[in-house]
Each structure stands twice: as structure tokens, then as C-alpha cells.
Design an enzyme around this catalytic site. Structure first.
Site, PDB file in Angstrom:
ATOM      1  N   ASP A  12       0.869  -1.178   0.000  1.00 44.61           N
ATOM      2  CA  ASP A  12       0.000   0.000   0.000  1.00 44.61           C
ATOM      3  C   ASP A  12       0.904   1.226   0.000  1.00 44.61           C
ATOM      4  O   ASP A  12       1.789   1.334   0.851  1.00 44.61           O
ATOM      5  CB  ASP A  12      -0.877   0.029   1.258  1.00 44.61           C
ATOM      6  CG  ASP A  12      -1.955  -1.053   1.224  1.00 44.61           C
ATOM      7  OD1 ASP A  12      -2.083  -1.739   0.193  1.00 44.61           O
ATOM      8  OD2 ASP A  12      -2.670  -1.210   2.238  1.00 44.61           O
ATOM      9  N   ASP A 131     -13.791  -6.103  -2.004  1.00 42.81           N
ATOM     10  CA  ASP A 131     -13.737  -6.134  -0.539  1.00 42.81           C
ATOM     11  C   ASP A 131     -15.126  -6.558  -0.075  1.00 42.81           C
ATOM     12  O   ASP A 131     -16.105  -5.896  -0.412  1.00 42.81           O
ATOM     13  CB  ASP A 131     -13.448  -4.739   0.027  1.00 42.81           C
ATOM     14  CG  ASP A 131     -12.094  -4.191  -0.440  1.00 42.81           C
ATOM     15  OD1 ASP A 131     -11.190  -5.003  -0.687  1.00 42.81           O
ATOM     16  OD2 ASP A 131     -11.963  -2.957  -0.548  1.00 42.81           O
TER      17      ASP A 131
END
Lengths: 253, 200
Positions: A12, A131
């Protein structure tokens, strides 16, 4: 020997630095994304995922510059995601040297984006990231914006639609498992893998080496993605691959 | 050494540029006939769709140029498929350097997904292109069409069925996999190709 199962470190990136969140919040720093990518590549990681978690315009430019540096320095495939909303974002990132892009919220808002990416660049570049959260009624619901907004989309239906539209892979992150380090959502993963004609990447929940074995054997995943266990040296990729091979799983060493 | 990479409407050309730069060369990406003909070796890489890509090559007369090249040439992925006679991908008529058709994978089982994507192993390797490699070494594949085994096959992989991971005829070499994305094994293969070019 069959196709090797893939181990994919996920980085990330915020303002040019790798960070890792726990349960999608509380970001911690974990190093320079290009150097970290080179390290993983030299340790025989099979692929890398870089997620841009910056929202600003400047951040986007910094991320594109980073993609160029990754492409110049790393000789394994890598995908990029975060903030991809239209074809010109895809074009920019592929031109910078990314092999694949992953789209998430934008695909739920405008599913036709999947068809467009597949048509213009080929299915192989299009990862649809999902997600999802398991609710008390036993159903998995898809979420937007890094897990902040719930939708009425159910996991399996949405994954099937994405595959029909031309997605090349599904990257499924279980919000229930992410950051908890008690293993991947193998039941849902197995259902996805058995229902879809495209590869499924397991994400969320890696805590120990056995979790990877289980997601390949029980979850029938084609690849497993993890972040913090690699960034903080809790699991070394060479050790993990030797372990998996001893357990009878075909991995590239 | 002058290394030319054929510029055309295919994806992923720049990862080949980067890989060759890491090996100490300074490749030029070009569609200029004289530059390509004058290079010590030529790479014909990329990802793409066969029919549209062939159309693009014909419009720019790159099709006849590629066939007539006399120096070492390395085709990669779609580049390899375009060097064959024809492809089942939208019934494309290809360059015909190798008199072999390109077929579409048909999966007999759910767990054999298409495209064939990821790291898979090499076997039955021949020619100096694979110098220093061992059976079972992994390289990165991503493709839905394949070149069947034939007299020109110089490396094999087995996915659904045994197929050509690489082919060779005269000065033409081609790989179905992406050496530029195959880590150190891929670097060795690209270096071997440069060595072939410097010795010829």
C-alpha cells in the site's frame, strides 16, 4: 508439474511510501516501495501488487512516477490499483510499465469499465478487486472505498458478473479476516474458485505459513496475497515457499 | 551492439526495453525499416490480439520486413504467434515464418483456467537460447492461444496438453512466455539471445 501457486506481496503506497493498515485503518510505515519490491523479487515473490491509497492529484502523479521506477527495476509482473476510474487511468499506468490494473469501487459504480478495459487492453490486464464482509445472515456483501461504504452487491454474484464482463482475475479481500492474522476466508474462496473460470487471488488474514497452505488446499485459491507478514519479516518468502513445497504444493523456488 | 525492438500497437513493449537495459544494452524502439534492418538483433515482443496486430503490421509494411530479416530475431508471446502461419484468434493470417498454426486452448476441467497465466516450468530445452537453464525452471506465461509441438519446438510446457514454449528456425527464435517478466531465469534467456547475436 502444474501451474505454480503464486505468492503476492501487496504494497500500500501513500505519498511515495509503503504503509500497512490493520483492518483498513491505522496506517504504519513499511519502507520504500521500489526497494521493497526489489527485495521481494529477489526472494522469488511471484508477482507484486502496488495499491495507491493517496487521494490527491499530486499523490497520483507521485504514484505514476513510482510505477515507472518499479518497471525499470523489477523483472517480475506487477499490478497497480487505487484510484482507477476510467480508461485513461488504465492507459497511464500501463504506459508507465504496469502489467495489470486492479479496479474496485469504480467497477461497482460503472461495471462497463470492466468490458472497456478487457476490450481495449485484454482481459489479462484487468483484475477486479472485491472487498466483502460476511454478515450475520451468512451472506457476503461488497464494500466500496476501502471498506467504508456497504453495497447490496453479493460477493458471488458480483464476481460472476465481473468474470462475464471480461475480468482476468478476481482479488477477494475478506474484511472479516483482513489484519486479524487467523487465516484466509477459505470457504468463500473455494466457492468463488469453483464457480469462476478465472483465477482467484486470496487476500486478508495471512498470519502464519499454514494459512497459505490452507488457502491453496482448502480455499482452492490460485494465488495468495499478504502485506504485513512480509513487510515486518514475520514470514520470509523463501521459507514460505520451501514449506509449501514440502507440503506438496507446487510453487516456484 | 545495436538492439532494435519493433514498435507496433502491442502492449508491454517497454518492459522488454527495461529488461534489455538492465543487461547493459541500449535498445531502440522503432518502426523504421532501415534501422531495423541495420540492427545486430531484433526483438518482436508484446501482448495483443492477432488479427488487429497483423493488420497494423501490413499497413506499415512491417510484415514483409520481419520475414526478410537475416539477423537473430526473438519473438515474444504474441510476437511468436504472429511468426506462425495463422491463428485461431479471429482467423488471422500471420507471417508464416514457421509453418505451424496457432490454436486456442480448450479447457477440459474447471481447475484448468484460461488464460494460462502465471509461472510454469520448461522442459526439453534445446539451442544456446536456454544455455545454463535446467528442466523445471519457471518462466512467466500469459496466453489463451498456443503453438502445438512441431519440428521447430525448442522448449516445452505442459498445460492442458504439451505445447511449444519456444520455437526456432534459422535466425528466428520465439518464446511463448515472457522472459522480460521471468526474473533471473528470464534475464539469462535474454542474455543468451544477445550472446547468439554477438556471435553471429
Amino acid at each position: 508439474m502444474p501451474l505454480a501457486k503464486r505468492i503476492i506481496p501487496c504494497l500500500d503506497v501513500k505519498d511515495g511510501q509503503t504503509v500497512k493498515g490493520t483492518n483498513f485503518i491505522n496506517l504504519r510505515q513499511a519502507g520504500d516501495p521500489v526497494e521493497l519490491g526489489k527485495k521481494y523479487s529477489s526472494e522469488n515473490a511471484d508477482e507484486l501488487v502496488y495499491l495507491d491509497i493517496t487521494a490527491s492529484h499530486e499523490g497520483r502523479k507521485t504514484f505514476t512516477d513510482m510505477v515507472r521506477r518499479v518497471a525499470a527495476n523489477i523483472s517480475i509482473p506487477f499490478s497497480v490499483g487505487g484510484g482507477i476510474n476510467e480508461l485513461k487511468d488504465v492507459d497511464r499506468l500501463l504506459n508507465a510499465g504496469a502489467d495489470k490494473v486492479s479496479i474496485n469501487s469504480a467497477a461497482i459504480h460503472r461495471p462497463h469499465l470492466i468490458d472497456d478495459i478487457a476490450y481495449h487492453f485484454g482481459s489479462q490486464v484487468c483484475i477486479v478487486a472485491i472487498d466483502a464482509k460476511l454478515e450475520e445472515n451468512g451472506q457476503w456483501y461488497c464494500y466500496l472505498n476501502g471498506g467504508r461504504i456497504r453495497t447490496d452487491h453479493q460477493l458471488l454474484d458480483w464476481a460472476k458478473e465481473a468474470a462475464d464482463r471480461g475480468a482476468g482475475e478476481i482479488l477477494f479481500t475478506s474484511m472479516n479476516h483482513d489484519g486479524v492474522k487467523h487465516g484466509f476466508a477459505n470457504e468463500a474462496l473455494a466457492q468463488l474458485s469453483e464457480s469462476l473460470p478465472i483465477p482467484v487471488i486470496a487476500s486478508g488474514g495471512a498470519g502464519c505459513m499454514e494459512d497459505f497452505k490452507n488457502t491453496f488446499l482448502v480455499g482452492k485459491s490460485d494465488a495468495a496475497l499478504a502485506a504485513s507478514v512480509f513487510h515486518y519479516n514475520e514470514i520470509s518468502i523463501p521459507d514460505l515457499k520451501h514449506y509449501l513445497r514440502r507440503e506438496g504444493i507446487n510453487v516456484r523456488i | 551492439m545495436e538492439v532494435a525492438i519493433i514498435k507496433y500497437n502491442a502492449g508491454n513493449i517497454y518492459s522488454v526495453v527495461h529488461a534489455l537495459k538492465r543487461l547493459g544494452t541500449d535498445p531502440i524502439v522503432t518502426d523504421d525499416a532501415e534501422t531495423i534492418k541495420g540492427a545486430d538483433c531484433v526483438l518482436f515482443p508484446g501482448q495483443g490480439e492477432a488479427a488487429k496486430t497483423m493488420e497494423y503490421l501490413r499497413e506499415r509494411h512491417l510484415d514483409s520486413l520481419i520475414k526478410e530479416l537475416a539477423q537473430p530475431v526473438l519473438g515474444i508471446c504474441i510476437g511468436m504467434q504472429l511468426m506462425c502461419s495463422c491463428s485461431e484468434e479471429n482467423d488471422a493470417t500471420c507471417l508464416g515464418i514457421f509453418d505451424v498454426p496457432v490454436k486456442k486452448f480448450v479447457s477440459p476441467a474447471r481447475e484448468l483456467k484460461i488464460p494460462h497465466m502465471g509461472w510454469d516450468s520448461l522442459s526439453d530445452m534445446q539451442t544456446p537460447l536456454f544455455k545454463g537453464l535446467n528442466t523445471g525452471d519457471y518462466v512467466y506465461f500469459i496466453h489463451s492461444y498456443y503453438v502445438p509441438l512441431n519440428e521447430h519446438t525448442i522448449a516445452q510446457n505442459n498445460y492442458i496438453l504439451p505445447f511449444s514454449a519456444a520455437i526456432h528456425k534459422g535466425n528466428f527464435y520465439a518464446t511463448q512466455f515472457h522472459p522480460e517478466k521471468s526474473g533471473t531465469i528470464g534475464n539469462t534467456i535474454l542474455q543468451n539471445f544477445l550472446d547468439i547475436a554477438s556471435q553471429s
